[in-house]
Design an enzyme around this catalytic site. Sequence first.
Site, PDB file in Angstrom:
ATOM      1  CG  LEU A   1      -1.949  -1.083   1.353  1.00 15.08           C
ATOM      2  CD1 LEU A   1      -2.511  -1.147   2.777  1.00 15.08           C
ATOM      3  CD2 LEU A   1      -3.071  -0.815   0.346  1.00 15.08           C
ATOM      4  CB  SER A   2       0.037   4.770  -0.815  1.00 13.26           C
ATOM      5  OG  SER A   2       0.692   6.009  -0.742  1.00 13.26           O
ATOM      6  N   GLY A   3       2.416   4.272   1.568  1.00  9.89           N
ATOM      7  CA  GLY A   3       2.752   4.497   2.978  1.00  9.89           C
ATOM      8  C   GLY A   3       3.188   3.243   3.717  1.00  9.89           C
ATOM      9  CB  SER A   4       3.226  -0.345   2.831  1.00  7.37           C
ATOM     10  OG  SER A   4       3.831  -0.337   1.544  1.00  7.37           O
TER      11      SER A   4
ATOM     12  CB  SER B   1       2.801  -3.521  -8.404  1.00  4.41           C
ATOM     13  OG  SER B   1       3.674  -3.659  -7.313  1.00  4.41           O
TER      14      SER B   1
HETATM   15  S1  ADX Z   1       0.557   1.815  -9.008  1.00  2.01           S
HETATM   16  O1  ADX Z   1      -0.739   1.464  -8.411  1.00  2.01           O
HETATM   17  O2  ADX Z   1       0.427   2.166 -10.440  1.00  2.01           O
HETATM   18  O3  ADX Z   1       1.590   0.772  -8.800  1.00  2.01           O
HETATM   19  P1  ADX Z   1       2.501   3.759  -8.154  1.00  2.01           P
HETATM   20  O4  ADX Z   1       3.334   3.000  -7.185  1.00  2.01           O
HETATM   21  O5  ADX Z   1       3.057   3.968  -9.525  1.00  2.01           O
HETATM   22  O6  ADX Z   1       1.018   3.116  -8.224  1.00  2.01           O
HETATM   23  O7  ADX Z   1       2.184   5.209  -7.562  1.00  2.01           O
HETATM   24  C1  ADX Z   1       1.650   5.285  -6.273  1.00  2.01           C
HETATM   25  C2  ADX Z   1       1.901   6.655  -5.647  1.00  2.01           C
HETATM   26  O8  ADX Z   1       1.161   7.642  -6.343  1.00  2.01           O
HETATM   27  C3  ADX Z   1       1.416   6.670  -4.215  1.00  2.01           C
HETATM   28  O9  ADX Z   1       2.455   6.419  -3.304  1.00  2.01           O
HETATM   29  C4  ADX Z   1       0.874   8.076  -4.048  1.00  2.01           C
HETATM   30  O10 ADX Z   1       1.919   8.926  -3.634  1.00  2.01           O
HETATM   31  C5  ADX Z   1       0.491   8.503  -5.434  1.00  2.01           C
HETATM   32  N1  ADX Z   1      -0.957   8.426  -5.766  1.00  2.01           N
HETATM   33  C6  ADX Z   1      -1.644   9.443  -6.324  1.00  2.01           C
HETATM   34  N2  ADX Z   1      -2.914   9.071  -6.588  1.00  2.01           N
HETATM   35  C7  ADX Z   1      -3.039   7.774  -6.189  1.00  2.01           C
HETATM   36  C8  ADX Z   1      -4.124   6.833  -6.209  1.00  2.01           C
HETATM   37  N3  ADX Z   1      -5.324   7.146  -6.698  1.00  2.01           N
HETATM   38  N4  ADX Z   1      -3.900   5.582  -5.695  1.00  2.01           N
HETATM   39  C9  ADX Z   1      -2.695   5.269  -5.217  1.00  2.01           C
HETATM   40  N5  ADX Z   1      -1.625   6.111  -5.174  1.00  2.01           N
HETATM   41  C10 ADX Z   1      -1.796   7.363  -5.658  1.00  2.01           C
END
Ligand code: ADX
Length: 207
Positions: free
Chosen positions: A41-44, A114
Amino acid sequence: MTRMKEERKAENITWHDGTITIEDRARRNGHYPAVLWFTGLSGSGKSTLARAVEEALFARGCQVYVLDGDNVRHGLNSNLGFSDADRAENIRRIGEVAKLFADAGMIVLTAFISPCRADRDRARRVIGDAFLEIHAACDLAVCEERDPKGLYARARRGEIAEFTGISAPYEAPEKPELSVNTGHRSLDECVEEITGLLASRNIFLDR
Ligand code: ADX
């Protein structure tokens, strides 16, 4: 190595192999290539962990480089957003770029949410044995509490659509090569687990 024809648009192209082998490059670098594919997750803690592993490997003389989601989205993938299709393309390109880095003999660390298992599995197929999936396993509640970029708060207020974990899915890996508990373990402990994984996979040559 040839690839599935249906993935290619171009016709009349021919694959050329070089003469420098993976062994040649490994002898030069002191290690075999690897792709440490962080997912979470974001922030993990993916980026923090990838940077710390990069520093540890660089200090021991490895050829190492981090591909980070936020950074790559400033350049190579600046034309992609966060729809399912765009995330799939984001991960497809990163899988291909990581494969090129690995072919060049490097240890590459990718730090992208991802979220989709099928996209990660495609990267695994493209990259082959060098692919090592590492789950930055951290509860959503902890990620949301940390909220380093303030994005969870904005997503909860409905200001960001399709935010992973809130309004878009995250599919945790079923059989990652390693799952590191970034919510509870220290950064140093997590780095050690990862360098231990590389050692157990005989990535490092004896020097
Ligand atoms: S991924 O889902 O396509 O793998 P990726 O790792 O490139 O995402 O980018 C994620 C980063 O984009 C997050 O850490 C956050 O900072 C930013 N972000 C902006 N909008 C979103 C969203 N809708 N969902 C998740 N991350 C987002």
